[in-house]
Design a protein around this motif. Structure first.
Motif, PDB file in Angstrom:
ATOM      1  N   ILE A   1     -13.979   3.041  27.506  1.00 33.36           N
ATOM      2  CA  ILE A   1     -14.642   2.097  28.405  1.00 33.36           C
ATOM      3  C   ILE A   1     -15.202   0.912  27.624  1.00 33.36           C
ATOM      4  CG2 ILE A   1     -16.903   3.211  28.411  1.00 33.36           C
ATOM      5  CD1 ILE A   1     -16.911   2.559  31.481  1.00 33.36           C
ATOM      6  N   THR A   2     -15.518   1.138  26.365  1.00 29.98           N
ATOM      7  CA  THR A   2     -16.038   0.029  25.556  1.00 29.98           C
ATOM      8  C   THR A   2     -14.934  -0.931  25.137  1.00 29.98           C
ATOM      9  OG1 THR A   2     -15.829   1.358  23.558  1.00 29.98           O
ATOM     10  CG2 THR A   2     -17.969   1.377  24.665  1.00 29.98           C
ATOM     11  N   GLY A   3     -13.677  -0.498  25.277  1.00 29.78           N
ATOM     12  CA  GLY A   3     -12.562  -1.363  24.887  1.00 29.78           C
ATOM     13  C   GLY A   3     -11.996  -2.178  26.036  1.00 29.78           C
ATOM     14  N   LEU A   4     -12.618  -2.143  27.209  1.00 27.70           N
ATOM     15  CA  LEU A   4     -12.117  -2.876  28.366  1.00 27.70           C
ATOM     16  C   LEU A   4     -12.536  -4.338  28.296  1.00 27.70           C
ATOM     17  CD1 LEU A   4     -12.981  -0.372  31.251  1.00 27.70           C
ATOM     18  CD2 LEU A   4     -10.806  -0.656  30.072  1.00 27.70           C
ATOM     19  N   ASN A   5     -11.652  -5.203  28.798  1.00 27.93           N
ATOM     20  CA  ASN A   5     -12.068  -6.602  28.918  1.00 27.93           C
ATOM     21  C   ASN A   5     -12.892  -6.742  30.195  1.00 27.93           C
ATOM     22  OD1 ASN A   5     -10.361  -7.084  31.170  1.00 27.93           O
ATOM     23  ND2 ASN A   5      -8.633  -7.561  29.808  1.00 27.93           N
ATOM     24  N   ASP A   6     -13.479  -7.908  30.402  1.00 27.10           N
ATOM     25  CA  ASP A   6     -14.374  -8.106  31.543  1.00 27.10           C
ATOM     26  C   ASP A   6     -13.687  -7.832  32.879  1.00 27.10           C
ATOM     27  OD1 ASP A   6     -16.446  -8.744  29.886  1.00 27.10           O
ATOM     28  OD2 ASP A   6     -16.249 -10.916  30.127  1.00 27.10           O
ATOM     29  N   GLN A   7     -12.459  -8.292  33.037  1.00 30.65           N
ATOM     30  CA  GLN A   7     -11.738  -8.104  34.299  1.00 30.65           C
ATOM     31  C   GLN A   7     -11.464  -6.624  34.553  1.00 30.65           C
ATOM     32  OE1 GLN A   7      -7.997 -10.165  34.443  1.00 30.65           O
ATOM     33  NE2 GLN A   7      -7.746  -9.850  36.628  1.00 30.65           N
TER      34      GLN A   7
ATOM     35  N   ALA B   1     -13.044  -4.332  37.639  1.00 28.85           N
ATOM     36  CA  ALA B   1     -12.164  -3.582  38.540  1.00 28.85           C
ATOM     37  C   ALA B   1     -12.539  -2.104  38.548  1.00 28.85           C
ATOM     38  CB  ALA B   1     -10.707  -3.770  38.127  1.00 28.85           C
ATOM     39  N   LEU B   2     -12.814  -1.556  37.369  1.00 24.59           N
ATOM     40  CA  LEU B   2     -13.205  -0.152  37.274  1.00 24.59           C
ATOM     41  C   LEU B   2     -14.546   0.081  37.968  1.00 24.59           C
ATOM     42  CD1 LEU B   2     -12.762   2.707  36.172  1.00 24.59           C
ATOM     43  CD2 LEU B   2     -13.847   1.961  34.052  1.00 24.59           C
ATOM     44  N   SER B   3     -15.489  -0.809  37.746  1.00 24.26           N
ATOM     45  CA  SER B   3     -16.801  -0.680  38.386  1.00 24.26           C
ATOM     46  C   SER B   3     -16.689  -0.728  39.898  1.00 24.26           C
ATOM     47  CB  SER B   3     -17.741  -1.790  37.901  1.00 24.26           C
ATOM     48  OG  SER B   3     -17.991  -1.648  36.534  1.00 24.26           O
ATOM     49  N   ALA B   4     -15.870  -1.652  40.415  1.00 27.53           N
ATOM     50  CA  ALA B   4     -15.691  -1.769  41.867  1.00 27.53           C
ATOM     51  C   ALA B   4     -15.044  -0.512  42.434  1.00 27.53           C
ATOM     52  CB  ALA B   4     -14.852  -3.005  42.197  1.00 27.53           C
ATOM     53  N   ALA B   5     -14.045   0.016  41.743  1.00 31.59           N
ATOM     54  CA  ALA B   5     -13.367   1.228  42.215  1.00 31.59           C
ATOM     55  C   ALA B   5     -14.326   2.419  42.227  1.00 31.59           C
ATOM     56  CB  ALA B   5     -12.156   1.526  41.339  1.00 31.59           C
ATOM     57  N   LEU B   6     -15.127   2.548  41.188  1.00 30.94           N
ATOM     58  CA  LEU B   6     -16.092   3.654  41.138  1.00 30.94           C
ATOM     59  C   LEU B   6     -17.160   3.508  42.213  1.00 30.94           C
ATOM     60  CD1 LEU B   6     -16.527   4.078  37.290  1.00 30.94           C
ATOM     61  CD2 LEU B   6     -15.438   5.670  38.875  1.00 30.94           C
TER      62      LEU B   6
END
Length: 88
Positions: free
Chosen positions: A15-21, A25-30
């Motif tokens: 999760i620390t290797g994700l870019n902002d986009q 997207a992950l935050s919205a899905a969760l």
């Protein structure tokens, strides 16, 4: 037979290797998954459906006169219109 944990795919990112986009997207899905499930049918629509079912059962009575059948059919059609309008 023993259960051995499977190794995560090398394609998975931390999760620390994700870019902002990707993070957004992950935050919205969760957030969507965690959101409480809202009842899809309003109580009024449920009531109308129950009344419609009762009228439909009465319509199946073979002893009804033609006038009563017409009245029940019109009432059912009216309830269908109200239920469709409330779902729009």
């Amino acid at each position: 037979m023993t259960n051995t944990p499977t190794q995560p795919s090398a394609e998975l990112k931390s999760i620390t290797g994700l870019n902002d986009q990707e993070y957004e997207a992950l935050s919205a899905a969760l957030a969507k998954m965690r959101a409480p499930q809202v009842e899809t049918q309003a109580p009024q629509t449920k009531m109308l459906a129950a009344v419609r079912n009762q009228l439909q059962q009465r319509l199946n009575n073979p002893q009804l006169s033609e006038a009563e059948r017409t009245k029940l059919t019109n009432d059912i059609a009216d309830l269908d219109r109200k239920m469709n309008a409330s779902q729009s």
